[in-house]
Design an enzyme around this catalytic site. Sequence first.
Site, PDB file in Angstrom:
ATOM      1  N   HIS A 183       0.797  -1.218   0.000  1.00  0.00           N
ATOM      2  CA  HIS A 183       0.000   0.000   0.000  1.00  0.00           C
ATOM      3  C   HIS A 183       0.832   1.271   0.000  1.00  0.00           C
ATOM      4  CE1 HIS A 183      -3.218  -2.886   0.727  1.00  0.00           C
ATOM      5  NE2 HIS A 183      -3.873  -2.045  -0.032  1.00  0.00           N
ATOM      6  N   ARG A 290     -10.763   3.996  -2.420  1.00  0.00           N
ATOM      7  CA  ARG A 290     -10.453   3.053  -1.337  1.00  0.00           C
ATOM      8  C   ARG A 290     -10.989   3.637  -0.031  1.00  0.00           C
ATOM      9  NH1 ARG A 290      -5.569   1.933  -4.519  1.00  0.00           N
ATOM     10  NH2 ARG A 290      -5.320  -0.310  -4.682  1.00  0.00           N
ATOM     11  N   ARG A 325     -15.523   1.732  -3.195  1.00  0.00           N
ATOM     12  CA  ARG A 325     -15.385   0.361  -2.727  1.00  0.00           C
ATOM     13  C   ARG A 325     -15.687   0.348  -1.238  1.00  0.00           C
ATOM     14  NH1 ARG A 325      -9.735  -2.626  -3.175  1.00  0.00           N
ATOM     15  NH2 ARG A 325      -9.124  -1.172  -1.566  1.00  0.00           N
ATOM     16  N   GLU A 424     -10.997 -10.239  -7.567  1.00  0.00           N
ATOM     17  CA  GLU A 424      -9.633 -10.304  -7.037  1.00  0.00           C
ATOM     18  C   GLU A 424      -9.375 -11.618  -6.307  1.00  0.00           C
ATOM     19  OE1 GLU A 424      -8.984  -7.069  -4.258  1.00  0.00           O
ATOM     20  OE2 GLU A 424     -11.014  -7.202  -3.494  1.00  0.00           O
ATOM     21  N   ASN A 447      -3.895  -6.740  -7.967  1.00  0.00           N
ATOM     22  CA  ASN A 447      -2.929  -6.819  -6.863  1.00  0.00           C
ATOM     23  C   ASN A 447      -3.187  -8.067  -6.031  1.00  0.00           C
ATOM     24  OD1 ASN A 447      -2.400  -4.307  -7.857  1.00  0.00           O
ATOM     25  ND2 ASN A 447      -3.358  -3.199  -6.172  1.00  0.00           N
ATOM     26  N   ASP A 448      -4.446  -8.228  -5.644  1.00  0.00           N
ATOM     27  CA  ASP A 448      -4.787  -9.430  -4.883  1.00  0.00           C
ATOM     28  C   ASP A 448      -4.941 -10.631  -5.800  1.00  0.00           C
ATOM     29  OD1 ASP A 448      -4.819  -8.880  -2.096  1.00  0.00           O
ATOM     30  OD2 ASP A 448      -6.496  -7.523  -2.442  1.00  0.00           O
ATOM     31  N   ARG A 458       1.915 -10.534  -2.055  1.00  0.00           N
ATOM     32  CA  ARG A 458       2.166  -9.313  -2.820  1.00  0.00           C
ATOM     33  C   ARG A 458       3.214  -8.404  -2.184  1.00  0.00           C
ATOM     34  NH1 ARG A 458      -3.640  -6.170  -2.362  1.00  0.00           N
ATOM     35  NH2 ARG A 458      -2.554  -4.211  -2.572  1.00  0.00           N
ATOM     36  N   CYS A 495      -8.722  -2.167 -11.628  1.00  0.00           N
ATOM     37  CA  CYS A 495      -8.232  -1.127 -10.730  1.00  0.00           C
ATOM     38  C   CYS A 495      -6.980  -1.591  -9.984  1.00  0.00           C
ATOM     39  CB  CYS A 495      -9.315  -0.679  -9.757  1.00  0.00           C
ATOM     40  SG  CYS A 495      -9.943  -2.011  -8.743  1.00  0.00           S
TER      41      CYS A 495
HETATM   42  C1  PEP Z   1      -6.396  -5.091  -5.874  1.00  0.00           C
HETATM   43  O1  PEP Z   1      -6.342  -6.032  -5.081  1.00  0.00           O
HETATM   44  O2  PEP Z   1      -5.975  -5.140  -7.046  1.00  0.00           O
HETATM   45  C2  PEP Z   1      -6.970  -3.811  -5.441  1.00  0.00           C
HETATM   46  C3  PEP Z   1      -7.168  -2.830  -6.295  1.00  0.00           C
HETATM   47  O3  PEP Z   1      -7.244  -3.671  -4.113  1.00  0.00           O
HETATM   48  P1  PEP Z   1      -6.149  -3.326  -2.969  1.00  0.00           P
HETATM   49  O4  PEP Z   1      -4.846  -3.068  -3.677  1.00  0.00           O
HETATM   50  O5  PEP Z   1      -6.665  -2.144  -2.232  1.00  0.00           O
HETATM   51  O6  PEP Z   1      -6.143  -4.573  -2.172  1.00  0.00           O
HETATM   52 MG    MG Z   2      -7.464  -5.943  -3.207  1.00  0.00          MG
END
Ligand code: PEP
Ligand code: MG
Length: 534
Positions: A183, A290, A325, A424, A447-448, A458, A495
Amino acid sequence: MEQIRVEKTASRGIAVAPVYMYLEPDLTPAPGNIGEDAIDTEIAKFVAARDAVIDELTVLSEKNEIFAAHLEIAGDFMLQDGIESKIRNDKENVERAICDTIDEIAMIFASMDDEYMKERAADVRDIGKRILAKAKGVKLPDLGGITEPVVVMARDMYPSDTVSINPELVKGIITEEGGVTSHVSIIAKSLGIPTLVGVKGILARVSDGEMICLDAGEGVIIVKPDEAAEAEYIAKKEAYEAERARLEKLRTTPAVTKDGKRIQLCANVGNVQDIRNALPMNIDGVGLFRSEFLYMQNTHFPTEEEQFVVYKEAAELASEELTIRTLDIGGDKELSYYQFDKEENPFLGWRAIRISLDMKGMFKEQLRAILRASAFGHVRIMFPMIISMEELLEAKAVVKECMAELDAEGKKYDKDIEIGMMIETPASVILADEFAKEADFFSIGTNDLTQYILVVDRGNKKIAKKYNYFSPAVLKSIGRVIEAGHKEGIKVGMCGEMAGDPKAVPILLDLGLDEFSMSAGSIDYVREQILTRE
Ligand code: PEP
Ligand code: MG
């Protein structure tokens, strides 16, 4: 002078500035008791430390209301009485007296029934830390207190550490831990701060105040540059800024591919200021708000009213589309005022929609706030981490419940509000064709999704090479989700960080992605790729 090469960039850009070490000092209280003759000196030490903290908090509370409660507690007589009595009667040294008193007061707050009062325990501990640091004569790291341009260097940074970053002064960030989709990387990107993460051993090679050159795009760090190197990087920085200016000229051209498809280019944001920062990039809206940052920057679960004020402002600013979200906490995102049970695998644990569905009262406060904001712009609701149809239907049912309440109260909202979900989790990919019948839109969270499809953490630098959204398993998943969405006539966006990677643009266009949502800093690069692709 020493040159260090780094593999992965978290956020592009060049910085030349002195290092600011963001490290927690050792705050263990000094051992031993004091004699009768030292009582007055120890009390005076406390008073001086406390007053210095009050001065600091007064300045901070003018910038951020979070600190108003801190200020009240710091000046409270209970704190003064407790510490003085421990010094005078128990002959504790000032450091131990501060620690013990803070523990006692924090415990009193933590055991109260009233939620608001319970939450003050975290504030008490924060104040204790500040006073103790002053009494010990050690400097606490404080990103909000930076007054000169610096490159911040830290072992790791958590989302809450980044709350007080001022991008005018924080010219670069380097951390020893973390991966490019952690993050801190996401936040650095959204603020446009050149950032390198996972730079093992860097803290031992630099000192506070030392000059440093950082080219985050190339992955180069120069420690203690000589005159020539410093001049070279200042020139590179200027060239980089000229390139930026060229890209900025493209902003007025709509993102239409050569074969005529209009692509939505949206921003990922964590707060209203991020939207303001992204608006100059000529965005088509916000593809990911977010909302958890609103919770993380608070001292309590934000109320419906507090959230409504924020979402309404966001809806008015991002009038074309604001995708909110719902709370995505857990995993690596914590709350200072809520104690999560320790979990062996937090990323596989109690997080995101699971928490919302378990804490329905809190979930409803958020949904009511989002719904009410939908009367002021094109707001969409998006659920994170969905793994089953039951979850999606249950979450949608809570929205319906909130709608019925608002109807009964005569409060306005968009009755046709779109309700979509993040893709995700592997389960959501596998069930995408069924979800597409129930969701109004998809947004792929790479990302997830990458970490869960490949079973690669990650944020773990050691296996960062394996964390690759270009791997066939991830690409096939993305293709499958887009196909499933289009079959049911719904829009599919992305996203996750992949949407902001210029190298991914041709593939994602080929796969048919409709909306790219990313940190503001990537939008110009992605637009250029869309416009120039053959
Ligand atoms: C993701 O998981 O791609 C996402 C956009 O959510 P976050 O990065 O906030 O977990
Ligand atoms: Mg995520």
